[in-house]
Design a protein around this motif. Sequence first.
Motif, mmCIF file in Angstrom:
data_model
loop_
_atom_site.group_PDB
_atom_site.id
_atom_site.type_symbol
_atom_site.label_atom_id
_atom_site.label_comp_id
_atom_site.label_asym_id
_atom_site.label_seq_id
_atom_site.Cartn_x
_atom_site.Cartn_y
_atom_site.Cartn_z
ATOM 1 N N THR A 49 48.390 51.869 47.353
ATOM 2 C CA THR A 49 47.982 52.551 46.122
ATOM 3 C C THR A 49 48.272 51.683 44.904
ATOM 4 O O THR A 49 49.363 51.116 44.786
ATOM 5 C CB THR A 49 48.713 53.902 45.980
ATOM 6 N N PHE A 50 47.296 51.602 44.020
ATOM 7 C CA PHE A 50 47.441 50.874 42.762
ATOM 8 C C PHE A 50 47.530 51.860 41.598
ATOM 9 O O PHE A 50 47.002 52.966 41.665
ATOM 10 C CB PHE A 50 46.239 49.960 42.504
ATOM 11 N N LEU A 51 48.185 51.428 40.532
ATOM 12 C CA LEU A 51 48.178 52.134 39.254
ATOM 13 C C LEU A 51 47.517 51.216 38.237
ATOM 14 O O LEU A 51 47.959 50.080 38.045
ATOM 15 C CB LEU A 51 49.597 52.473 38.808
ATOM 16 N N MET A 52 46.449 51.689 37.601
ATOM 17 C CA MET A 52 45.713 50.859 36.657
ATOM 18 C C MET A 52 45.694 51.490 35.267
ATOM 19 O O MET A 52 45.353 52.665 35.110
ATOM 20 C CB MET A 52 44.265 50.670 37.122
ATOM 21 N N ILE A 53 46.101 50.710 34.272
ATOM 22 C CA ILE A 53 46.016 51.146 32.868
ATOM 23 C C ILE A 53 45.554 49.954 32.045
ATOM 24 O O ILE A 53 46.241 48.929 31.996
ATOM 25 C CB ILE A 53 47.375 51.633 32.327
ATOM 26 N N ASP A 76 36.538 47.807 42.768
ATOM 27 C CA ASP A 76 35.442 48.371 43.550
ATOM 28 C C ASP A 76 35.166 47.551 44.805
ATOM 29 O O ASP A 76 34.660 48.069 45.802
ATOM 30 C CB ASP A 76 34.181 48.462 42.692
ATOM 31 N N ILE A 77 35.503 46.287 44.771
ATOM 32 C CA ILE A 77 35.374 45.446 45.966
ATOM 33 C C ILE A 77 36.498 45.755 46.947
ATOM 34 O O ILE A 77 36.282 45.873 48.163
ATOM 35 C CB ILE A 77 35.377 43.952 45.574
ATOM 36 N N LEU A 78 37.711 45.933 46.428
ATOM 37 C CA LEU A 78 38.877 46.173 47.291
ATOM 38 C C LEU A 78 38.918 47.605 47.824
ATOM 39 O O LEU A 78 39.367 47.853 48.936
ATOM 40 C CB LEU A 78 40.154 45.875 46.510
ATOM 41 N N LYS A 79 38.521 48.550 46.989
ATOM 42 C CA LYS A 79 38.461 49.972 47.375
ATOM 43 C C LYS A 79 39.797 50.525 47.886
ATOM 44 O O LYS A 79 39.843 51.336 48.795
ATOM 45 C CB LYS A 79 37.357 50.200 48.413
ATOM 46 N N GLU A 80 40.888 50.079 47.284
ATOM 47 C CA GLU A 80 42.199 50.651 47.578
ATOM 48 C C GLU A 80 42.395 51.896 46.712
ATOM 49 O O GLU A 80 41.854 51.994 45.600
ATOM 50 C CB GLU A 80 43.315 49.646 47.285
ATOM 51 N N GLN A 81 43.160 52.852 47.204
ATOM 52 C CA GLN A 81 43.453 54.062 46.421
ATOM 53 C C GLN A 81 44.047 53.652 45.067
ATOM 54 O O GLN A 81 45.041 52.926 45.018
ATOM 55 C CB GLN A 81 44.433 54.949 47.187
ATOM 56 N N THR A 82 43.430 54.122 44.005
ATOM 57 C CA THR A 82 43.840 53.686 42.672
ATOM 58 C C THR A 82 43.973 54.864 41.721
ATOM 59 O O THR A 82 43.052 55.678 41.593
ATOM 60 C CB THR A 82 42.819 52.683 42.080
ATOM 61 N N VAL A 83 45.124 54.951 41.064
ATOM 62 C CA VAL A 83 45.352 55.928 39.999
ATOM 63 C C VAL A 83 45.018 55.243 38.676
ATOM 64 O O VAL A 83 45.576 54.194 38.359
ATOM 65 C CB VAL A 83 46.812 56.411 39.987
ATOM 66 N N VAL A 84 44.094 55.828 37.927
ATOM 67 C CA VAL A 84 43.694 55.275 36.638
ATOM 68 C C VAL A 84 44.051 56.261 35.544
ATOM 69 O O VAL A 84 43.686 57.435 35.604
ATOM 70 C CB VAL A 84 42.176 54.993 36.597
ATOM 71 N N GLY A 132 46.744 45.898 34.846
ATOM 72 C CA GLY A 132 46.193 46.247 33.547
ATOM 73 C C GLY A 132 46.904 45.503 32.437
ATOM 74 O O GLY A 132 47.394 44.387 32.633
ATOM 75 N N ASN A 133 46.977 46.133 31.262
ATOM 76 C CA ASN A 133 47.632 45.473 30.126
ATOM 77 C C ASN A 133 48.590 46.403 29.390
ATOM 78 O O ASN A 133 48.862 46.215 28.206
ATOM 79 C CB ASN A 133 46.598 44.896 29.165
ATOM 80 N N SER A 134 49.090 47.416 30.086
ATOM 81 C CA SER A 134 50.005 48.367 29.457
ATOM 82 C C SER A 134 51.404 47.777 29.296
ATOM 83 O O SER A 134 51.879 47.030 30.164
ATOM 84 C CB SER A 134 50.091 49.641 30.313
#
Length: 227
Positions: A49-53, A76-84, A132-134
């Motif tokens: 799982t990734f967290l993206m901000i 979108d290429i990796l398609k890992e579960q991602t929380v945005v 991300g850049n948070s």
Amino acid sequence: NAKRVEKMGEEKKRIFITGALTLDTIMHTKLATKKEIFKKYHLDPNITTFLMIQHPITTIKDQGYSQLREMLQALDILKEQTVVLYPNCDAGGKKFVTLIQRYTKKPYLHAFQNMPHEDYLGIMKSVDLMIGNSSSGIIEAPSFKLPVINIGSRQQGRTRSANILDVQPEKNKIIQTIDFALHNKGFTYKVHTCKNQFGQGNATQKIIKILKEIPLDEKLIQKQITY
């Protein structure tokens, strides 16, 4: 930052480095377990799982948008579960939201407008990677021993802990860096043993001690700018 404060007229002996207060929350709050927080937000706890901000960059707003597009294409290429989490309300934020919403029907992506702070910390504690850049990736993530891929220049000039990887905002480079962050044993060891450069969660006690002991006189008010 201490040098900047000194240039603004503060005496060096009255400049103290105490650490980030948000780390006190991490160290002294009982956060939800991975099982609890993933259940609450309908996430699968058994997969990567990734967290993206990604926030807008007010000085180069068009580049900021293209950076977000490159990152979303990489995910979108990796398609890992991602929380945005949606970006802040800086200029260009609405455009960011519109772009993110193009991906919200993807089964791997879970987007949230906002989240209670303790839930956010619980998510951060439980994911495998932040991207991300948070500023959270720079300040809080090291306390969770969480690998962070920092995209672009928004956090340029900030102190880095050993869990941070800076990468240019280009789709293929982002994918390569994600693979490195998750699988390179040398980097993984650095992450697990890293020290948070922003403190150890005791800033409150330090601040209280300083306020109790510092002399309250006219010199506290009279400043002489040195630049």
